[in-house]
Write a protein that holds these residues in place. Structure first.
Motif, PDB file in Angstrom:
ATOM      1  N   ALA A  56      12.021  65.112  34.298  1.00  0.00           N
ATOM      2  CA  ALA A  56      12.667  63.863  34.712  1.00  0.00           C
ATOM      3  C   ALA A  56      13.869  63.551  33.823  1.00  0.00           C
ATOM      4  N   LEU A  57      13.720  63.778  32.523  1.00  0.00           N
ATOM      5  CA  LEU A  57      14.820  63.543  31.582  1.00  0.00           C
ATOM      6  C   LEU A  57      16.022  64.416  31.926  1.00  0.00           C
ATOM      7  N   ILE A  58      15.771  65.703  32.160  1.00  0.00           N
ATOM      8  CA  ILE A  58      16.860  66.632  32.471  1.00  0.00           C
ATOM      9  C   ILE A  58      17.581  66.215  33.753  1.00  0.00           C
ATOM     10  N   LEU A  59      16.825  65.885  34.795  1.00  0.00           N
ATOM     11  CA  LEU A  59      17.428  65.534  36.080  1.00  0.00           C
ATOM     12  C   LEU A  59      18.209  64.219  35.992  1.00  0.00           C
ATOM     13  N   LEU A  60      17.683  63.253  35.228  1.00  0.00           N
ATOM     14  CA  LEU A  60      18.420  62.002  35.037  1.00  0.00           C
ATOM     15  C   LEU A  60      19.750  62.262  34.341  1.00  0.00           C
ATOM     16  N   GLN A  61      19.718  63.040  33.266  1.00  0.00           N
ATOM     17  CA  GLN A  61      20.942  63.277  32.496  1.00  0.00           C
ATOM     18  C   GLN A  61      21.941  64.131  33.266  1.00  0.00           C
ATOM     19  N   ILE A  62      21.461  65.053  34.101  1.00  0.00           N
ATOM     20  CA  ILE A  62      22.364  65.825  34.956  1.00  0.00           C
ATOM     21  C   ILE A  62      23.109  64.878  35.899  1.00  0.00           C
ATOM     22  N   SER A  63      22.375  63.920  36.475  1.00  0.00           N
ATOM     23  CA  SER A  63      23.014  62.969  37.392  1.00  0.00           C
ATOM     24  C   SER A  63      23.991  62.059  36.649  1.00  0.00           C
ATOM     25  N   LEU A  64      23.641  61.667  35.422  1.00  0.00           N
ATOM     26  CA  LEU A  64      24.522  60.806  34.649  1.00  0.00           C
ATOM     27  C   LEU A  64      25.806  61.523  34.243  1.00  0.00           C
ATOM     28  N   THR A  65      25.731  62.837  34.061  1.00  0.00           N
ATOM     29  CA  THR A  65      26.923  63.589  33.686  1.00  0.00           C
ATOM     30  C   THR A  65      27.977  63.526  34.779  1.00  0.00           C
ATOM     31  N   GLY A  66      27.538  63.571  36.035  1.00  0.00           N
ATOM     32  CA  GLY A  66      28.479  63.423  37.146  1.00  0.00           C
ATOM     33  C   GLY A  66      29.181  62.083  37.083  1.00  0.00           C
ATOM     34  N   PHE A  67      28.433  61.051  36.690  1.00  0.00           N
ATOM     35  CA  PHE A  67      29.009  59.712  36.524  1.00  0.00           C
ATOM     36  C   PHE A  67      30.005  59.696  35.366  1.00  0.00           C
ATOM     37  N   TYR A  68      29.592  60.207  34.207  1.00  0.00           N
ATOM     38  CA  TYR A  68      30.465  60.189  33.029  1.00  0.00           C
ATOM     39  C   TYR A  68      31.774  60.954  33.283  1.00  0.00           C
ATOM     40  N   ASN A  69      31.655  62.098  33.923  1.00  0.00           N
ATOM     41  CA  ASN A  69      32.814  62.983  34.075  1.00  0.00           C
ATOM     42  C   ASN A  69      33.747  62.590  35.220  1.00  0.00           C
ATOM     43  N   PHE A  70      33.179  61.999  36.289  1.00  0.00           N
ATOM     44  CA  PHE A  70      33.990  61.834  37.497  1.00  0.00           C
ATOM     45  C   PHE A  70      34.054  60.416  38.048  1.00  0.00           C
ATOM     46  N   PHE A  71      33.403  59.449  37.407  1.00  0.00           N
ATOM     47  CA  PHE A  71      33.403  58.087  37.928  1.00  0.00           C
ATOM     48  C   PHE A  71      34.821  57.543  38.108  1.00  0.00           C
ATOM     49  N   THR A  72      35.648  57.697  37.079  1.00  0.00           N
ATOM     50  CA  THR A  72      37.025  57.183  37.154  1.00  0.00           C
ATOM     51  C   THR A  72      37.831  57.911  38.231  1.00  0.00           C
ATOM     52  N   ILE A  73      37.743  59.224  38.241  1.00  0.00           N
ATOM     53  CA  ILE A  73      38.482  60.019  39.232  1.00  0.00           C
ATOM     54  C   ILE A  73      38.017  59.679  40.651  1.00  0.00           C
TER      55      ILE A  73
END
Length: 349
Positions: free
Chosen positions: A185-202
């Motif tokens: 669960a930790l890995i899957l949550l952080q994978i999803s958050l990385t998409g947010f961190y990297n591409f939210f602004t774009i």
């Protein structure tokens, strides 16, 4: 101790804010290529992931902790030398140092402060927000100086914490199968958050939301994070930490789904950003409490939490989100974290 921990969190996350927000652009001004910048930034999370495995058969002692604090201050000075291989070497070492002292301090904080951990940890978010907002007015050529100064101040604050009397460290290997649902669960949550961190602004700019508005959208997430850190002691404890992790995963899935359905709607996105209190603040504190109740070796369990959640998961998340980026990005991220919710939901106690 509370003051020392607060100062540590403040300066540590201020340095992290410079590293995440401004350091890539600083390296670009030094004429490093995108490939070289990517390699430099991959060094730290990979080091954070690998380091805990060296402590499966060797306990993390007070002496190792103190050495890591000393090394961090010295090694950061090498960043004044403009050389790709030196930068790479420094961030490899800093990754190792982070993997030693940050989980150690987290274990001390959660062990001594318990439900009141959030009221101290919120100073990290404040440091991050202040440097992210104020950093826009800093000349890019002094970014490195601010990074090093904040890093040194963070580790100087640790001098006033006596770890020998702060936490009893039981030497025990980490059995991942024992809590496999949590780790997945930790890995899957952080994978999803990385998409947010990297591409939210774009993602928002591509959908027509102005760049200036994006700064405020980021800030909303940080502000609600600070508020929840202040008051989570009233409802969060070791006995209900599993429930709140499940709730955080479910609400994060709804958050990403909302980003997908309300793309380009700044007002809707602003409200959805308030769910960041679940995605990070509530899940993070719940996870620390949960680990401290399930593993006797608290420092090593925190090392693996840091290394897996903020090391290999972010590394994988960067690659996956890069391939998935497009109008359906947050639909995919919602599905990814929902799988994590289903996995953890099967965990009964």
């Amino acid at each position: 101790m509370k003051l020392s921990l607060s100062l540590y969190y403040f300066f540590f996350f201020a340095s992290l804010g410079i590293y995440m927000v401004f350091f890539p652009f600083y390296l670009e001004t030094l004429h490093y290529s995108a490939k070289e910048i990517g390699i430099i930034f991959a060094a730290l999370p990979i080091s954070r992931f690998i380091t805990p495995f060296f402590f499966q058969n060797k306990p993390l002692t007070t002496n190792i902790f103190k050495i890591s604090v000393f090394v961090s201050g010295i090694i950061s000075l090498l960043l004044f030398i403009d050389n790709f291989y030196i930068y790479l070497f420094v961030f490899i070492i800093l990754g190792i140092v982070y993997a030693i002292n940050f989980p150690y301090i987290e274990a001390i904080a959660i062990n001594k402060l318990g439900s009141y951990y959030g009221k101290t940890r919120l100073w990290g978010t404040i440091g991050f927000v202040l440097i992210a907002l104020g950093g826009s007015y800093i000349k890019i050529d002094v970014v490195l100086l601010y990074f090093i100064l904040n890093l040194i101040m963070a580790f100087y604050a640790l001098k006033f914490i006596n770890p020998e009397f702060s936490i009893v460290n039981h030497f025990e290997k980490i059995d991942f199968l024992k809590e496999w649902q949590f780790w997945i669960a930790l890995i899957l949550l952080q994978i999803s958050l990385t998409g947010f961190y990297n591409f939210f602004t774009i993602y928002n700019i591509d959908a027509g939301i102005p760049k200036e508005i994006n700064g405020w959208l980021w800030s909303i997430g940080s502000f609600v994070e600070i508020i929840i850190f202040m008051y989570q002691y009233k409802f969060l404890n070791k006995n209900n930490s599993l429930f709140y992790m499940k709730l955080a995963l479910f609400m994060t899935s709804l958050r990403w789904l909302g980003f997908y359905f309300f793309v380009g709607n700044a007002i809707a996105i602003a409200f959805l950003q308030m769910l960041h209190m679940f995605s990070f603040a509530i899940f993070h504190t719940s996870a620390l409490m949960y680990l401290s109740s399930k593993y006797k070796n608290q420092t090593l369990s925190q090392q693996f939490y840091d290394g897996i959640g903020y090391g290999i998961a972010l590394f994988l998340g960067s690659i996956i989100s890069g391939y998935l980026y497009g109008k359906n990005l947050f639909l995919y991220e919602s599905l990814i974290v929902f799988v994590g919710f289903v996995v953890l939901w099967s965990k009964k106690n």
